[in-house]
Design a protein around this motif. Structure first.
Motif, PDB file in Angstrom:
ATOM      1  N   GLY A 110      47.018  74.074 -64.685  1.00  0.00           N
ATOM      2  CA  GLY A 110      45.715  74.099 -65.328  1.00  0.00           C
ATOM      3  C   GLY A 110      44.513  74.126 -64.405  1.00  0.00           C
ATOM      4  N   ASP A 111      44.719  73.842 -63.115  1.00  0.00           N
ATOM      5  CA  ASP A 111      43.560  73.752 -62.229  1.00  0.00           C
ATOM      6  C   ASP A 111      43.773  74.456 -60.893  1.00  0.00           C
ATOM      7  OD1 ASP A 111      45.429  72.051 -61.091  1.00  0.00           O
ATOM      8  OD2 ASP A 111      44.000  70.434 -60.712  1.00  0.00           O
ATOM      9  N   VAL A 112      44.678  75.406 -60.835  1.00  0.00           N
ATOM     10  CA  VAL A 112      45.010  76.004 -59.543  1.00  0.00           C
ATOM     11  C   VAL A 112      43.816  76.721 -58.920  1.00  0.00           C
ATOM     12  CG1 VAL A 112      45.977  78.177 -60.432  1.00  0.00           C
ATOM     13  CG2 VAL A 112      46.777  77.249 -58.257  1.00  0.00           C
ATOM     14  N   GLN A 113      42.994  77.403 -59.712  1.00  0.00           N
ATOM     15  CA  GLN A 113      41.825  78.072 -59.142  1.00  0.00           C
ATOM     16  C   GLN A 113      40.810  77.071 -58.595  1.00  0.00           C
ATOM     17  OE1 GLN A 113      39.984  81.357 -61.242  1.00  0.00           O
ATOM     18  NE2 GLN A 113      41.874  81.665 -62.412  1.00  0.00           N
ATOM     19  N   ALA A 173      44.933  83.261 -62.875  1.00  0.00           N
ATOM     20  CA  ALA A 173      45.965  82.224 -62.839  1.00  0.00           C
ATOM     21  C   ALA A 173      45.404  80.877 -63.261  1.00  0.00           C
ATOM     22  CB  ALA A 173      46.555  82.125 -61.436  1.00  0.00           C
ATOM     23  N   THR A 174      46.153  80.187 -64.062  1.00  0.00           N
ATOM     24  CA  THR A 174      45.778  78.832 -64.437  1.00  0.00           C
ATOM     25  C   THR A 174      46.743  77.820 -63.833  1.00  0.00           C
ATOM     26  OG1 THR A 174      47.050  79.033 -66.476  1.00  0.00           O
ATOM     27  CG2 THR A 174      44.693  79.499 -66.610  1.00  0.00           C
TER      28      THR A 174
END
Length: 127
Positions: A103-106, A120-121
């Protein structure tokens, strides 16, 4: 493999499903089959299988990943390479372990423009 909304899939069954490759498939065709099964079983849009090109014996930002099987939206795409700098892959290879970001990769890797382009999420990587 599908799971009901109320039940989590059995991890061992999931791995068995992903790894169910016919015995007469080898090389890149094997990896393509593995990527396709991974995408299908996990319900993900992108699966990249690559080999790292390290800077000497050390994992560093100067290293690269050569993607030999890019599975994008269920289709094998052209191979490509990318720098490890500012990517979650650097963390995977540096720590020599599976890493996951949901949910927070970016947000965690804001300089990885490929994550932005792919929208990407989440990310899971293994050495």
């Amino acid at each position: 493999m599908t799971a009901s909304a109320n039940r989590q899939p059995n991890p061992l069954a999931l791995i068995r499903d992903i790894c169910s490759v016919p015995p007469n498939i080898f090389g890149v065709e094997y990896l393509e089959h593995l990527a396709r099964r991974t995408a299908e079983c996990l319900g993900v849009d992108y699966v990249l299988i690559g080999a790292s090109s390290l800077d000497g014996d050390e994992v560093s930002e100067a290293g690269r990943v050569d993607v030999v099987v890019p599975m994008l939206n269920g289709e094998v795409s052209d191979t490509f390479s990318y720098s490890l700098k500012d990517t979650p892959c650097l963390e995977v290879l540096s720590n020599e372990r599976v890493c996951s970001f949901f949910g927070d990769v970016q947000a965690r890797f804001p300089k990885d423009l490929d994550l932005v382009e792919l929208e990407a999420t989440s990310y899971v990587g293994a050495p």
